[in-house]
Scaffold this active site. Sequence first.
Site, PDB file in Angstrom:
ATOM      1  N   THR A   1      -6.319  -1.394  -0.727  1.00 30.66           N
ATOM      2  CA  THR A   1      -7.058  -2.300   0.377  1.00 30.66           C
ATOM      3  C   THR A   1      -7.929  -1.241   0.691  1.00 30.66           C
ATOM      4  O   THR A   1      -8.018  -0.264   0.612  1.00 30.66           O
ATOM      5  CB  THR A   1      -6.200  -2.707   1.986  1.00 30.66           C
ATOM      6  OG1 THR A   1      -5.915  -1.254   2.700  1.00 30.66           O
ATOM      7  CG2 THR A   1      -4.771  -3.216   1.542  1.00 30.66           C
TER       8      THR A   1
ATOM      9  N   TYR B   1       1.988   9.838 -10.207  1.00 27.42           N
ATOM     10  CA  TYR B   1       0.427  10.220 -10.273  1.00 27.42           C
ATOM     11  C   TYR B   1      -0.248  10.044 -11.861  1.00 27.42           C
ATOM     12  O   TYR B   1      -0.700   9.981 -12.101  1.00 27.42           O
ATOM     13  CB  TYR B   1       1.182  12.485 -10.676  1.00 27.42           C
ATOM     14  CG  TYR B   1       2.030  12.480  -9.588  1.00 27.42           C
ATOM     15  CD1 TYR B   1       1.398  12.976  -8.148  1.00 27.42           C
ATOM     16  CD2 TYR B   1       3.056  12.690  -9.965  1.00 27.42           C
ATOM     17  CE1 TYR B   1       1.369  12.969  -7.170  1.00 27.42           C
ATOM     18  CE2 TYR B   1       4.001  13.450  -8.022  1.00 27.42           C
ATOM     19  CZ  TYR B   1       3.219  13.164  -7.457  1.00 27.42           C
ATOM     20  OH  TYR B   1       4.051  13.829  -6.214  1.00 27.42           O
TER      21      TYR B   1
ATOM     22  N   ARG C   1     -32.592 -28.587  -3.243  1.00 22.25           N
ATOM     23  CA  ARG C   1     -31.955 -29.405  -1.727  1.00 22.25           C
ATOM     24  C   ARG C   1     -33.512 -29.830  -0.431  1.00 22.25           C
ATOM     25  O   ARG C   1     -34.311 -28.821  -0.127  1.00 22.25           O
ATOM     26  CB  ARG C   1     -31.092 -28.880  -0.875  1.00 22.25           C
ATOM     27  CG  ARG C   1     -30.567 -29.336   0.402  1.00 22.25           C
ATOM     28  CD  ARG C   1     -29.796 -29.995  -0.140  1.00 22.25           C
ATOM     29  NE  ARG C   1     -29.088 -30.579   1.424  1.00 22.25           N
ATOM     30  CZ  ARG C   1     -28.534 -31.586   1.612  1.00 22.25           C
ATOM     31  NH1 ARG C   1     -28.257 -32.568   0.483  1.00 22.25           N
ATOM     32  NH2 ARG C   1     -27.371 -31.666   2.670  1.00 22.25           N
TER      33      ARG C   1
ATOM     34  N   GLU D   1      -9.595   1.573 -12.307  1.00 24.27           N
ATOM     35  CA  GLU D   1      -9.235   0.384 -11.816  1.00 24.27           C
ATOM     36  C   GLU D   1     -10.270  -0.232 -10.606  1.00 24.27           C
ATOM     37  O   GLU D   1     -10.595  -1.507 -10.279  1.00 24.27           O
ATOM     38  CB  GLU D   1      -8.104   0.484 -10.526  1.00 24.27           C
ATOM     39  CG  GLU D   1      -7.826  -0.931 -10.594  1.00 24.27           C
ATOM     40  CD  GLU D   1      -6.227  -1.073  -9.897  1.00 24.27           C
ATOM     41  OE1 GLU D   1      -5.805  -0.298  -9.605  1.00 24.27           O
ATOM     42  OE2 GLU D   1      -5.439  -2.137  -9.592  1.00 24.27           O
ATOM     43  N   ARG D   2     -10.557   0.712  -9.565  1.00 20.56           N
ATOM     44  CA  ARG D   2     -11.776   0.734  -8.084  1.00 20.56           C
ATOM     45  C   ARG D   2     -13.313   0.043  -8.798  1.00 20.56           C
ATOM     46  O   ARG D   2     -13.643  -0.442  -8.096  1.00 20.56           O
ATOM     47  CB  ARG D   2     -11.585   1.845  -7.903  1.00 20.56           C
ATOM     48  CG  ARG D   2     -10.356   1.229  -6.686  1.00 20.56           C
ATOM     49  CD  ARG D   2     -10.557   2.385  -5.726  1.00 20.56           C
ATOM     50  NE  ARG D   2      -8.295   3.148  -5.629  1.00 20.56           N
ATOM     51  CZ  ARG D   2      -7.758   4.007  -5.293  1.00 20.56           C
ATOM     52  NH1 ARG D   2      -8.590   5.265  -4.985  1.00 20.56           N
ATOM     53  NH2 ARG D   2      -6.433   3.819  -4.788  1.00 20.56           N
TER      54      ARG D   2
ATOM     55  N   GLU E   1      -8.584  -0.144   3.706  1.00 19.10           N
ATOM     56  CA  GLU E   1      -8.191   0.657   4.906  1.00 19.10           C
ATOM     57  C   GLU E   1      -7.812   1.957   3.690  1.00 19.10           C
ATOM     58  O   GLU E   1      -7.628   3.291   3.907  1.00 19.10           O
ATOM     59  CB  GLU E   1      -7.052   0.146   5.876  1.00 19.10           C
ATOM     60  CG  GLU E   1      -7.412  -1.260   7.137  1.00 19.10           C
ATOM     61  CD  GLU E   1      -7.970  -2.771   6.457  1.00 19.10           C
ATOM     62  OE1 GLU E   1      -7.334  -2.915   5.301  1.00 19.10           O
ATOM     63  OE2 GLU E   1      -8.728  -3.378   6.859  1.00 19.10           O
TER      64      GLU E   1
ATOM     65  N   SER F   1       0.985  -1.093   0.510  1.00 18.01           N
ATOM     66  CA  SER F   1       0.210   0.302   0.138  1.00 18.01           C
ATOM     67  C   SER F   1       0.426   1.272   0.059  1.00 18.01           C
ATOM     68  O   SER F   1       0.291   2.416  -0.683  1.00 18.01           O
ATOM     69  CB  SER F   1      -0.892  -0.506   1.364  1.00 18.01           C
ATOM     70  OG  SER F   1      -2.097  -1.125   1.060  1.00 18.01           O
TER      71      SER F   1
ATOM     72  N   GLY G   1     -22.515 -28.612   4.018  1.00 21.67           N
ATOM     73  CA  GLY G   1     -20.663 -29.098   3.231  1.00 21.67           C
ATOM     74  C   GLY G   1     -21.019 -29.388   1.567  1.00 21.67           C
ATOM     75  O   GLY G   1     -19.399 -29.048   1.371  1.00 21.67           O
TER      76      GLY G   1
END
Lengths: 394, 289
Positions: A373, A241, A276, A250-251, A375, A141, A348
């Site tokens: 990240t 830059y 199921r 990208e994000r 953060e 980072s 499972g």
Amino acid sequence: MTTAGNTASYQNYFTKEHDMLRQAMREFVKKEIIPYVDDWEEAGETPMDLYRKAGELGFLGINYPVEYGGVEGDVFDGIVVSEELCRSGSIGIAASLSIHGVALPPIVAHGTHEQKEKFVRPVIKGKRKAALAVTEPDGGSDVAALKTTAVRDGDHYVVNGSKTFITSGIKAGQFTVAVRTGGEGAHGISLLIVESDSPGFSVSNKLKKMGWWASDTAELFFDNCIVPVENLIGEENKGFYYQMENFQHERLGMAGQTNMISEICLDECLRYVKERKAFGKTLSGFQVTRHKLAEMATLLEASREFTYRIAAKINAGENQVKEISMAKNFACMVSNQVTFEATQIFGGYGFMRGYVVERLYRDNRVMSIGGGTSEIMNEIISRIILNERKVRGV
Amino acid sequence: MGLKIVVTVKQVPDTHNLSRDAMKPDGTVNRNALPAIFNPEDLNALEEALKIKETLGATVTAISMGPPKAKDVLKECLYRGADDGILISDRQFAGADTLATSYALKCAVEKIGGFDLILCGRQAIDGDTAQVGPQIAEKLNLNQLTCVSEIIEINDQTVIAKRIVEGGYEIVKSRLPVLITILAGANEPRSPSAKRVMAFKNIDSKVCETSYDEVYVEPDSCDMIGFIKEWNARTIDADPSICGLSGSPTKVKKIEGVVLTTGVAKKVENTQAGIADLVHELIEEHIIG
């Protein structure tokens, strides 16, 4: 209420034309990818042949300049291609077909005509792969602290250092590498294009990962590696830059992929709960299951709308650095919960290899780590809102 | 310039995904309830044309007869690599059976002129007649190779192909021009190209009354055509009395869904005699042999 119900208008993000591209991409994924997903996941790589086919059909060139073999499009065309790639159920495959999207933009924006001919055209045509190399073993980072150096010596640079967690590191023929050419901090970083056959360049074995198995990841070593000066992108010491300019896209790409992880998991669950049986009825007969599905669907809906809304603003040319950081984080919060609950619903089987929810549970984990990240996203968001409040005098 | 290839394509209701309201009470197909798709074997025909284009060089013109909406399949042909699309559309063509359809298509192919090869899917999944291809060939007085599973060799003079016939196959050779109908297994149709989707997604159809050569531009790149040509009965010099409903001796009286079930279950003794009895019975009933 000022508008009557029947006059309320809303915005559709995708047009009929986007749908046509979606159909084409979906057909490609269905025919060329889905039958082989398990094999490629186990093999730990996606074959170059797939990359070549995607390139020949133009799927790698959406939103790249037409004069270098690209195809004109808008932000939503990019989203369409990315979403349909994710539908393969393997984010590793999706990543291996879209990683050039972080390696090429600095070249497109700041490169010379010669660089674009040599390093953009063949990549979007599917002839060679391109990767981005920023992260180092000692720092991810903290980009501004990177240690790989490039010292100019006549008509070339001598590069020394190493990079890690490089997506497509094994298969890429060229790397957009962040190197230190100047003093400490962000002001001393440049971007160089390093070809994989450069003297002094080498690649580690494939790194083994929790998820994204079908995408090859590696460490790169530069040992007095010789790189011609004409491979410098733009100006010296502006690399940080240049790199930042592409964060928004990208994000956005990652937020979109993360929402797709949630969507596929939800779809898988909606199918499974009707089949199921437990205690004499299908899983969908239990309120606890139904409410779980309702919550998953609600979170996904909110996350997707949020991401699309920001995409529309980016498409209109607005700066959305804060919002897209929020959207990436929100999409990850949602997918963390949705993949967890999907695995829970599958019980499972959700823990067994060969089930899509099992793979996506693993593939999802890195979405909150890569591309900045959670953060770091929060740091960006908080810095901006604190500043906004200051401007508004709060 | 290579060969000039015409491919006939049809937009059909997706009969593989039938819903409850697929048929109207009067026994006709409820086209609104079924999604319209590209007739599968026509995709194989198009793929053969595109393969020839890649190896020999060719211009590929896709033609379709149908309502204005049918231009969607022509757009799809462009996405996949065709050079040109022509929609044969006119109220006068409505209600056509295979005879009237092949007449209209024959008129259109004549107007295009100078073709070396006509490729058709063997049959459409809505009618399953497999008649239109052969009828076009008859009307144009052309050689025809039907039910072809493989084009083995082709040059600008001749073609060698593998035909599937009852109980086997035959390898046949024909001079060009020829009409060939292609089977589903002949190839794996390519995906549409993103580049071509982006280039043609906004293309519209336009009624044109000019002659084919006037609007035809030699193909080279994606942007060579500006629109899908729309031809009506007059453009292709079709005689209205043998078009559409009035040119169709076949009238569909009723369509029914028939569910096939087993009639009788029979247990066969696992002995030489039991098996011999069964074989004998199957031969007697003309089920085998």
